[in-house]
Motif scaffolding. Sequence first.
Motif, PDB file in Angstrom:
ATOM      1  N   LEU A   1       1.050  -1.306   0.170  1.00 35.66           N
ATOM      2  CA  LEU A   1      -0.176  -0.103   0.300  1.00 35.66           C
ATOM      3  C   LEU A   1       0.876   1.276   0.057  1.00 35.66           C
ATOM      4  CD1 LEU A   1      -2.926  -0.735   2.299  1.00 35.66           C
ATOM      5  CD2 LEU A   1      -3.488  -0.274   0.126  1.00 35.66           C
ATOM      6  N   GLY A   2       1.623   1.173   0.604  1.00 33.43           N
ATOM      7  CA  GLY A   2       2.587   2.244   0.722  1.00 33.43           C
ATOM      8  C   GLY A   2       3.822   2.749  -0.638  1.00 33.43           C
ATOM      9  N   SER A   3       3.180   1.763  -1.475  1.00 35.02           N
ATOM     10  CA  SER A   3       3.550   1.857  -2.964  1.00 35.02           C
ATOM     11  C   SER A   3       2.633   1.922  -4.237  1.00 35.02           C
ATOM     12  CB  SER A   3       4.494   1.015  -3.275  1.00 35.02           C
ATOM     13  OG  SER A   3       5.892   0.340  -2.662  1.00 35.02           O
ATOM     14  N   ILE A   4       1.931   2.859  -3.124  1.00 33.01           N
ATOM     15  CA  ILE A   4       0.859   2.254  -4.456  1.00 33.01           C
ATOM     16  C   ILE A   4       0.468   3.881  -5.594  1.00 33.01           C
ATOM     17  CG2 ILE A   4      -0.519   4.363  -2.848  1.00 33.01           C
ATOM     18  CD1 ILE A   4      -3.338   2.896  -3.790  1.00 33.01           C
ATOM     19  N   VAL A   5       1.619   4.614  -5.043  1.00 35.27           N
ATOM     20  CA  VAL A   5       1.467   5.973  -6.146  1.00 35.27           C
ATOM     21  C   VAL A   5       2.473   5.572  -7.138  1.00 35.27           C
ATOM     22  CG1 VAL A   5       1.266   7.749  -4.693  1.00 35.27           C
ATOM     23  CG2 VAL A   5       3.638   7.194  -4.740  1.00 35.27           C
ATOM     24  N   PHE A   6       3.743   4.273  -6.663  1.00 39.43           N
ATOM     25  CA  PHE A   6       4.524   3.476  -7.928  1.00 39.43           C
ATOM     26  C   PHE A   6       4.024   2.483  -8.471  1.00 39.43           C
ATOM     27  CE2 PHE A   6       6.702   4.837  -3.819  1.00 39.43           C
ATOM     28  CZ  PHE A   6       7.373   5.955  -4.239  1.00 39.43           C
ATOM     29  N   THR A   7       3.408   1.662  -8.049  1.00 40.72           N
ATOM     30  CA  THR A   7       2.813   0.280  -8.081  1.00 40.72           C
ATOM     31  C   THR A   7       1.615   0.352  -8.583  1.00 40.72           C
ATOM     32  OG1 THR A   7       3.579  -1.072  -6.380  1.00 40.72           O
ATOM     33  CG2 THR A   7       5.229  -0.397  -8.735  1.00 40.72           C
ATOM     34  N   PRO A   8       0.397   1.268  -8.997  1.00 37.98           N
ATOM     35  CA  PRO A   8      -0.906   0.501  -9.087  1.00 37.98           C
ATOM     36  C   PRO A   8      -1.738  -0.361  -9.325  1.00 37.98           C
ATOM     37  CG  PRO A   8      -0.659   2.693  -9.830  1.00 37.98           C
ATOM     38  CD  PRO A   8       0.394   2.215  -9.861  1.00 37.98           C
ATOM     39  N   LYS A   9      -0.898  -0.895 -10.035  1.00 34.86           N
ATOM     40  CA  LYS A   9      -1.777  -2.100 -10.601  1.00 34.86           C
ATOM     41  C   LYS A   9      -1.310  -3.310 -10.097  1.00 34.86           C
ATOM     42  CE  LYS A   9       0.252  -4.110 -13.864  1.00 34.86           C
ATOM     43  NZ  LYS A   9       0.273  -4.629 -15.254  1.00 34.86           N
ATOM     44  N   GLU A  10      -0.169  -3.207  -8.479  1.00 38.61           N
ATOM     45  CA  GLU A  10       0.510  -4.391  -8.050  1.00 38.61           C
ATOM     46  C   GLU A  10      -0.108  -4.302  -7.095  1.00 38.61           C
ATOM     47  OE1 GLU A  10       2.876  -4.469 -11.383  1.00 38.61           O
ATOM     48  OE2 GLU A  10       1.988  -2.685 -10.303  1.00 38.61           O
ATOM     49  N   THR A  11       0.332  -2.782  -6.520  1.00 35.48           N
ATOM     50  CA  THR A  11      -0.617  -2.873  -5.268  1.00 35.48           C
ATOM     51  C   THR A  11      -1.992  -3.008  -5.140  1.00 35.48           C
ATOM     52  OG1 THR A  11       0.577  -0.659  -4.957  1.00 35.48           O
ATOM     53  CG2 THR A  11      -1.150  -0.144  -3.787  1.00 35.48           C
ATOM     54  N   LEU A  12      -3.576  -2.956  -6.415  1.00 36.42           N
ATOM     55  CA  LEU A  12      -4.448  -3.131  -5.672  1.00 36.42           C
ATOM     56  C   LEU A  12      -4.661  -4.226  -6.062  1.00 36.42           C
ATOM     57  CD1 LEU A  12      -6.298  -0.177  -8.092  1.00 36.42           C
ATOM     58  CD2 LEU A  12      -5.900  -0.522  -5.394  1.00 36.42           C
ATOM     59  N   TRP A  13      -3.821  -5.144  -6.567  1.00 37.23           N
ATOM     60  CA  TRP A  13      -3.979  -7.045  -6.325  1.00 37.23           C
ATOM     61  C   TRP A  13      -3.876  -7.338  -5.268  1.00 37.23           C
ATOM     62  CZ3 TRP A  13      -0.109 -10.331  -5.403  1.00 37.23           C
ATOM     63  CH2 TRP A  13       0.334 -11.199  -5.923  1.00 37.23           C
ATOM     64  N   ALA A  14      -2.912  -7.452  -4.512  1.00 34.62           N
ATOM     65  CA  ALA A  14      -2.841  -7.551  -3.362  1.00 34.62           C
ATOM     66  C   ALA A  14      -3.856  -7.098  -2.346  1.00 34.62           C
ATOM     67  CB  ALA A  14      -1.282  -7.095  -3.205  1.00 34.62           C
ATOM     68  N   LEU A  15      -4.293  -6.015  -2.793  1.00 32.58           N
ATOM     69  CA  LEU A  15      -5.212  -5.287  -1.425  1.00 32.58           C
ATOM     70  C   LEU A  15      -6.847  -6.234  -2.193  1.00 32.58           C
ATOM     71  CD1 LEU A  15      -5.992  -3.307   0.367  1.00 32.58           C
ATOM     72  CD2 LEU A  15      -6.917  -1.631  -1.797  1.00 32.58           C
ATOM     73  N   GLU A  16      -6.927  -5.827  -2.843  1.00 33.70           N
ATOM     74  CA  GLU A  16      -8.100  -6.898  -3.114  1.00 33.70           C
ATOM     75  C   GLU A  16      -8.106  -8.486  -2.655  1.00 33.70           C
ATOM     76  OE1 GLU A  16     -11.105  -6.482  -4.786  1.00 33.70           O
ATOM     77  OE2 GLU A  16     -10.206  -4.837  -5.417  1.00 33.70           O
ATOM     78  N   ASN A  17      -7.008  -8.973  -2.139  1.00 38.96           N
ATOM     79  CA  ASN A  17      -6.182 -10.348  -1.997  1.00 38.96           C
ATOM     80  C   ASN A  17      -6.418 -10.111  -0.762  1.00 38.96           C
ATOM     81  OD1 ASN A  17      -6.287 -11.504  -3.984  1.00 38.96           O
ATOM     82  ND2 ASN A  17      -4.290 -11.742  -5.064  1.00 38.96           N
TER      83      ASN A  17
END
Length: 424
Positions: A336-352
Amino acid sequence: MAAFRTKSTFVLLLVILSLSTFARNVLPDVLLQEYKGSFMYFLEQTNWNEKSPGYGLVRDRYPGNPMIASIASTGFGLTALVIGVEEGWITKDDGYKKALGTLETLLKLEHFNGFFYHFLDINTGKRAWNSEVSTIDTAILMCGMLTAGKYFGGQVWDKARQLYERINWNKMVHPVKNYFYMAYYPEKGFEGYWDFYAEQLMLYILGAGTPNEKYQIDPAVYYSFKRNYGSYKGEKFIHSWFGSLFTYQYSHAWIDFRNWYDKLGVNWYENSVKASLANYNYCIDNSQKFKSFTIGWGVTACDTPKGYNGLLGTPPSGNNSTVHQIDGTLAPAGALGSIVFTPKETLWALENYYKLPNLIGKYGLKDSFNLDLNWYATDYIGIDKGITLLMIANYKDEIVWKVFMDIQYVQDGLKNLGFVYKKN
């Protein structure tokens, strides 16, 4: 007819662009839940007792160690007030009052040349656990304090300026090595150096931006720390010693480095994009070894089944990529702390993550988990909820970046260090 098609195409492009911008501002439900939950940590785990000497101090963690506040959590908490007002979760009058009271508390606390002790008793404001005077935690506090001051103005800004301008940054710099010290103890003196790249970029910007020339650091302090390059399945970047993901995030919570380049040509935003992708790729590549990595990524300092571990990270690390530690534990704040760097990868993890009921509580996601051991943290940690909150806010509408980057001290600090703004 051709002109009509051209005009129609132009209008369509404008509509698409406006819709894409709007979509960025409308958060997915799980992200909004985490955003609001992280804010509520700071609203409810702060000492708001107006008769208390510790008014405005934020708990280091909850529910563990309920009597201990940290100045870093308090820095995140001051920024949380700005976000809360912007989102309509608290009124501006309430935010102003809370920020002003917190700064009045800070002005009364014991300090060393303007630097604060890391841990404090949340009720008395006194030093706790014989903790150190901390350069990085003071810097986090200053970033939060200046953000609140700039946003609310009035007496909040006046007191924020007073607290910032009294810091003698050179008192925490080694006179020969030109490294910032990490800590100072009254009982034993200075300890540790910021001699390697990590989360300390904010120290240099703040130290170079102060208007008091006697307190202002020489640019050599910024250019003295080691910049080791390494990579993992991608482009080389300047890496931290343990490869812990928070080291690539904390300064970016306030400083928008996207178009700023130092005299060596380094763009720290691009550097953190590469570091975040390296962490993601490492976790994906090792998902057969660790169950947690099948649903998420973001190895960073956090609680583990064996206690708090600040050495968790991924390669590259150290001088030969052998010093990082991996035990299969993940903290949601890592991705989550990297959402401004890697939004797609972050949102995938968050959903899980939101499919794990044991990980969810009153303040959103708890600190960490390890699926191999079926272990879930019981605590929330202030700095982890803080980086989550601020980075989601920046992802949503860049509010923290906009406020902080409009502060003259920050602009002066960047320019005094030789940074140049290049619009891409």
